[in-house]
Design a protein around this motif. Structure first.
Motif, PDB file in Angstrom:
ATOM      1  N   LYS A  16      47.653  43.646  41.241  1.00  0.00           N
ATOM      2  CA  LYS A  16      47.161  44.477  40.153  1.00  0.00           C
ATOM      3  C   LYS A  16      46.680  45.801  40.754  1.00  0.00           C
ATOM      4  N   SER A  52      46.088  47.497  47.509  1.00  0.00           N
ATOM      5  CA  SER A  52      47.037  46.825  46.605  1.00  0.00           C
ATOM      6  C   SER A  52      48.363  47.576  46.555  1.00  0.00           C
ATOM      7  N   THR A  79      39.278  45.910  41.782  1.00  0.00           N
ATOM      8  CA  THR A  79      40.449  45.390  41.080  1.00  0.00           C
ATOM      9  C   THR A  79      40.879  44.077  41.700  1.00  0.00           C
ATOM     10  N   THR A  80      40.702  44.020  43.018  1.00  0.00           N
ATOM     11  CA  THR A  80      41.180  42.834  43.723  1.00  0.00           C
ATOM     12  C   THR A  80      40.080  41.781  43.722  1.00  0.00           C
ATOM     13  N   ASP A  90      45.619  40.736  51.085  1.00  0.00           N
ATOM     14  CA  ASP A  90      44.737  41.797  50.610  1.00  0.00           C
ATOM     15  C   ASP A  90      43.454  41.082  50.210  1.00  0.00           C
TER      16      ASP A  90
HETATM   17 MG   LIG Z   1      43.133  46.337  45.197  1.00  0.00          MG
END
Ligand SMILES: [Mg+2]
Ligand SMILES: Nc1nc2c(ncn2[C@@H]2O[C@H](COP(=O)(O)OP(=O)(O)O)[C@@H](O)[C@H]2O)c(=O)[nH]1
Length: 383
Positions: free
Chosen positions: A183, A171, A190-191, A211
């Motif tokens: 984020k 990220s 997180t992704t 991503d």
């Molecule tokens: Mg990430």
């Protein structure tokens, strides 16, 4: 004379060179034909069976290359309807041809009109209907099935797919190279959805980078977000692997793997899911080079990273791939401080341009090859 020409042409025919064959296919042209309708029997008012149709069904885990390999002559023909007879007034319907295609394929006809967008698993579309059977309406003569050429275009989600275990810095990197605002957090997962960023170059060319949701060991068996993640990978032109130079540990219950073991683990995950993914062009980023001791680690690991084959024997068995990735470039960076990020942008563009050129070359080679074959079959006219 014709024989002589045939002989000469044959002798110059060389097999298509392997390096001209692009490893990734995103378009495929197929000829499809529905079955002919069977004839009716006028004496008994019999009705011929309808011809079978050709239809496509979207399936995950397929690639256009696999499809092309299974279909050497690029033709699909459904079977004809049965004629009606004394014992069977209604002829049997012809058998349909079901062809499985990758999810994300768009189907176009010869005029480039969109016929269907198979965007989700099990989406179906008939591409060539069967001919109607013979009946009173058509003098008991069955009609031919539809016959057309269709183009299958695989919709890419991005040019580049960013692949790495959680916390590698994907990220952060995406934010550094593009206009996306992903984020960022210091904990895994997180992704959640693929984030797409665009790199814009000064000459207005742009490249998209996705991503992809966090890959973890065991993703091929659908652990974590396994398949959700892996299915996206197929729909990118180039894979950009990213590893933390200091390695990664998913949780205290999992072993800490160094950077090299992580590269093998990523390699293995892809291989277990679909070995043809290893043929995709790829680039490796070694991230977090700003941290203390990173340079020393890099010097220590360099020989093995640049020659993955050689380090295989020391690789833990559970992450040992049977075939290693062949990176086009290996680039140490610091995504956080944007160090060497411009260099990565340059390399990505160059690699994509080279790939596009190879595709074009492959096309011209193929056309030349087909032309030669055609001349060989018919024999050139001497006037
Ligand atoms: Mg990430
Ligand atoms: N020191 C250092 N930390 C980084 C670098 N890139 C990312 N990080 C940190 O690594 C953590 C995970 O980054 P993130 O981009 O969320 O990783 P992702 O899970 O792969 O998307 C965050 O705390 C980042 O600040 C880097 O180049 N150097």
């Amino acid at each position: 004379m014709v024989q002589l020409f045939k002989y000469l042409l044959k002798s110059t025919k060389s097999p298509a060179r392997a390096h001209f064959r692009p490893s990734f296919l995103d378009t495929l042209r197929l000829t499809v034909r529905g079955g002919h309708g069977g004839n009716g029997l006028p004496k008994y008012g019999g009705v011929g069976g309808q011809g079978g149709c050709v239809y496509f069904v979207a399936k995950e885990g397929l690639t256009l290359r696999k499809l092309a390999q299974n279909m050497k002559d690029k033709r699909v023909v459904a079977s004809n309807g049965e004629d009606s007879s004394k014992v069977s007034i209604f002829g049997q319907r012809g058998v349909d041809q079901r062809i499985e295609v990758p999810v994300g394929v768009q189907i176009y006809d010869e005029q480039q009109k969109l016929l269907a967008d198979l965007n989700e698993p099990d989406a179906k579309c008939i591409v060539a209907g069967g001919g109607t059977g013979g009946c009173t309406g058509n003098n008991f003569i069955g009609r031919p099935g539809a016959h057309r050429t269709v183009n299958l275009d695989l919709k890419l989600i991005a040019d580049v797919g960013l692949v790495g275990f959680p916390n590698a810095g994907k990220s952060t990197f995406l934010k550094a190279i593009s206009n996306a605002k992903p984020k960022i957090a210091a904990y895994p997962f997180t992704t959640i959805r693929p984030q797409i960023g665009t790199i814009e170059y000064s000459d207005l060319r742009s490249i998209t980078v996705a991503d992809l949701p966090g890959l973890i060991e065991g993703a091929h068996a659908n652990f974590g977000m396994g398949h959700k993640f892996l299915k996206h990978i197929e729909r990118t032109r180039l894979l950009l692997f990213m590893v933390d130079i200091f390695g990664f540990q998913l949780s205290p219950q999992h072993p800490h793997r160094d950077c090299l073991a992580n590269i093998y683990a990523l390699n293995k995950e892809l291989e277990l899911y679909d070995p043809t993914l290893l043929e995709k062009p790829c680039v490796l980023l070694l991230n977090k080079m700003d941290k203390e001791g990173a340079q020393d680690l890099l010097s220590k690991l360099k020989p093995s990273i640049t020659n993955l084959e050689s380090g295989l024997e020391h690789c833990p068995e559970e992450v040992r791939p049977s075939r290693v990735l062949k990176f086009e470039h290996i680039l140490p960076i610091s995504a956080k401080n944007s160090v060497r990020v411009t260099h990565v942008k340059k390399q990505l563009r160059q690699t994509l341009d080279e790939l596009a050129a190879e595709h074009q070359l492959a096309d011209t080679e193929l056309i030349k090859h087909q032309l030669k074959q055609r001349v060989g079959v018919r024999g050139p006219k001497i006037t």
